[in-house]
Design a protein around this motif. Structure first.
Motif, short mmCIF file in Angstrom:
data_model
loop_
_atom_site.label_atom_id
_atom_site.label_comp_id
_atom_site.label_asym_id
_atom_site.label_seq_id
_atom_site.Cartn_x
_atom_site.Cartn_y
_atom_site.Cartn_z
N ASN A 268 6.09 5.75 -13.56
CA ASN A 268 5.69 5.21 -12.25
C ASN A 268 6.92 4.83 -11.42
OD1 ASN A 268 2.92 5.50 -12.59
ND2 ASN A 268 2.71 3.54 -13.64
N ARG A 269 7.93 4.29 -12.08
CA ARG A 269 9.16 3.93 -11.35
C ARG A 269 9.84 5.20 -10.81
NH1 ARG A 269 9.76 -1.33 -11.52
NH2 ARG A 269 8.83 -2.43 -13.28
N ASP A 270 9.89 6.24 -11.62
CA ASP A 270 10.48 7.50 -11.17
C ASP A 270 9.69 8.08 -9.98
OD1 ASP A 270 12.28 7.22 -13.23
OD2 ASP A 270 11.30 8.67 -14.56
N LYS A 271 8.37 8.01 -10.09
CA LYS A 271 7.50 8.54 -9.03
C LYS A 271 7.73 7.83 -7.71
CE LYS A 271 3.19 8.29 -10.32
NZ LYS A 271 2.07 7.78 -11.15
N THR A 272 7.68 6.49 -7.75
CA THR A 272 7.75 5.73 -6.50
C THR A 272 9.15 5.80 -5.89
OG1 THR A 272 8.02 3.75 -7.85
CG2 THR A 272 5.86 4.13 -6.91
N ARG A 287 9.52 3.40 8.20
CA ARG A 287 9.80 1.98 8.00
C ARG A 287 8.84 1.44 6.94
NH1 ARG A 287 9.53 0.81 14.51
NH2 ARG A 287 11.12 2.33 15.03
N GLY A 288 9.42 1.07 5.81
CA GLY A 288 8.60 0.48 4.75
C GLY A 288 8.00 -0.82 5.23
N PHE A 289 6.72 -1.04 4.94
CA PHE A 289 6.08 -2.28 5.37
C PHE A 289 6.49 -3.45 4.48
CE2 PHE A 289 2.61 -5.38 4.93
CZ PHE A 289 2.58 -5.86 6.22
N ALA A 290 6.50 -3.24 3.18
CA ALA A 290 6.77 -4.34 2.25
C ALA A 290 8.25 -4.67 2.19
CB ALA A 290 6.25 -3.98 0.85
N ASN A 299 1.12 1.20 -4.53
CA ASN A 299 0.71 1.51 -3.15
C ASN A 299 1.94 1.38 -2.25
OD1 ASN A 299 -1.57 -0.51 -4.43
ND2 ASN A 299 -2.46 1.36 -3.59
N ILE A 300 2.35 2.50 -1.69
CA ILE A 300 3.55 2.53 -0.85
C ILE A 300 3.10 2.57 0.60
CG2 ILE A 300 5.63 3.84 -0.29
CD1 ILE A 300 5.51 4.93 -3.19
N THR A 301 3.44 1.52 1.36
CA THR A 301 2.99 1.43 2.74
C THR A 301 4.17 1.62 3.68
OG1 THR A 301 3.15 -0.97 2.43
CG2 THR A 301 0.95 -0.03 2.39
N PHE A 302 3.97 2.42 4.70
CA PHE A 302 5.05 2.65 5.66
C PHE A 302 4.50 3.02 7.04
CE2 PHE A 302 4.92 7.37 5.48
CZ PHE A 302 4.27 7.58 4.27
N ARG A 303 5.37 2.85 8.02
CA ARG A 303 4.99 3.13 9.39
C ARG A 303 5.98 4.10 10.02
NH1 ARG A 303 1.04 -0.96 11.93
NH2 ARG A 303 0.58 1.12 12.69
N ARG A 335 -0.17 5.03 3.84
CA ARG A 335 -0.13 4.46 2.49
C ARG A 335 -0.28 5.59 1.48
NH1 ARG A 335 -4.84 0.45 0.37
NH2 ARG A 335 -6.03 1.99 1.56
N ALA A 336 0.63 5.61 0.52
CA ALA A 336 0.51 6.56 -0.60
C ALA A 336 0.22 5.75 -1.85
CB ALA A 336 1.81 7.34 -0.77
#
Ligand SMILES: *Cc1c(COP(=O)(O)O)cnc(C)c1O
Length: 362
Positions: A268-272, A287-290, A299-303, A335-336
């Motif tokens: 999971n770390r490699d994937k993200t 732009r990463g949200f978190a 859950n990877i959130t970005f704009r 979001r991915a």
């Protein structure tokens, strides 16, 4: 070959292809029984074998100590929002909540219907783009429990470490990150998770509870909402969601075949990393949200610079075989969701797509 989308759905979410194929093979007849697992009594030896094996697999893979019970309940994690206070929040006590985002808010809302509550820490002032520092959490003296949302599925934030609450039970909603990484279950009084993100299909909610917390519920609580009902009957008080539990059984065997939870965590770390790198190396195009210290493994959130461009990204990504990248309607953006069953290849394909999209539109 069956066509498989690059599935980044937030929930229900991707399942391992191996699990789906095995379920397909066993769909009509399970284990020489002359019937599907869905067609047999939940009180028969064959179903009970699957039920008990699922608990044993979970105990082994997630290192669940002997003084914890594993329950299979219905009503989703949303029903746990109510069951926690109904069973644990007695008069004169306070249910304490760490406010990290959308799901924490829903959990608190239910507790307010039952008893006294307190906000132990909150990141509302920064639109929930980070998990409060553990040092910011203040647990009231009369706390019945401290409730946390381990991973905020909508905002894309995750606790990097859990608070030490001493003798106050820590209650964790791990719906969107259960078994994505190793966890010291001893830190928790109760962990709960709807299965449909990391463990199987919808329909079953896993509750991992320290025995003393579920041994006796308050007399006023209705039968099906009492932890003691389910704890005393091995989650067979009424008909369990047998097919969902069977699917969780297959997913757990798949996790074992991948080397267990620690191996999956590295995966999971490699994937993200592939996707977060695409964000960080975009020079501000993405732009990463978190806040980076609170980034989620699931859950990877970005704009992007404009909603227009976000819409275009969502549309073009669909044309390229990506599914589920539109952000939750409450926060917008993209979001991915990279749950356990999402393969590295999908994440690699997304990172490549992001770079290509930037090249054309940056
Ligand atoms: C999806 C989700 C829920 C709600 O789960 P249901 O099973 O639909 O009730 C609760 N908490 C978190 C963190 C979630 O991701």
């Amino acid at each position: 070959m069956t066509h498989r989308a690059y599935n980044f759905n937030a929930g229900p979410a991707a399942l391992p292809i191996e699990v789906l194929q095995q379920a397909q093979e066993q769909f009509v007849e399970f284990g020489g029984s002359g019937m599907s697992i869905m067609e047999m009594s939940h009180r028969g030896a064959i179903y009970e074998g699957v039920h008990n094996e699922t608990q044993a697999l979970m105990r082994e893979l997630f290192a669940i100590p002997g003084n914890y019970q594993i329950l299979f309940l219905q009503g989703g994690a949303s029903t746990q929002f109510a069951m926690i206070p109904l069973n644990l929040l007695s008069a004169g006590k306070t249910g304490a909540y760490v406010m990290t985002g959308s799901w924490a808010k829903k959990a608190l809302q239910e507790a307010k219907l039952v008893g006294e509550t307190a906000v132990a820490a909150s990141s509302e002032s920064v639109a929930y783009n980070r998990i409060p520092d553990l040092s910011e959490i203040s647990v009231p003296d009369n706390a019945a429990y401290l409730h946390i949302t381990s991973n905020e599925t909508i905002e894309g934030t995750q606790f990097a470490a859990y608070p030490d609450t001493g003798s106050v039970p820590l209650i964790g909603d791990l719906s969107s990150d259960i078994m994505c990484r190793t966890v010291d279950v001893n830190q928790f009084g109760i962990i709960y998770a709807g299965a449909q993100k990391n463990l199987g299909p919808s329909g079953v909610t896993i509750v991992i509870a320290r025995e003393d917390l579920v041994a006796e519920s308050p007399k006023s609580v209705p039968t099906m909402l009492r932890y003691d009902t389910h704890a005393k009957s091995n989650s067979l008080y009424n008909t369990p969601p047998s097919f969902s539990i069977y699917m969780v059984n297959l997913v757990l065997k798949w996790i074992a075949s991948k080397g267990g939870v620690a191996a999956l965590e590295q995966y999971n770390r490699d994937k993200t990393k592939l996707i977060y790198n695409a964000i960080d190396e975009s020079g501000g195009f993405y732009r990463g949200f978190a806040d980076p210290a609170s980034r989620s493994l699931m859950n990877i959130t970005f704009r992007l610079q404009s909603e227009e461009l976000e819409k275009q990204f969502a549309k073009e990504s669909e044309q390229h075989g990506f599914v589920g990248l539109k952000g939750h309607r409450s926060v917008g953006g993209l979001r991915a969701s990279t749950y356990n069953a999402v393969p590295l290849e999908s994440c690699k394909a997304l990172a490549d797509f992001m770079q290509e999209f930037q090249r054309k539109n940056g």
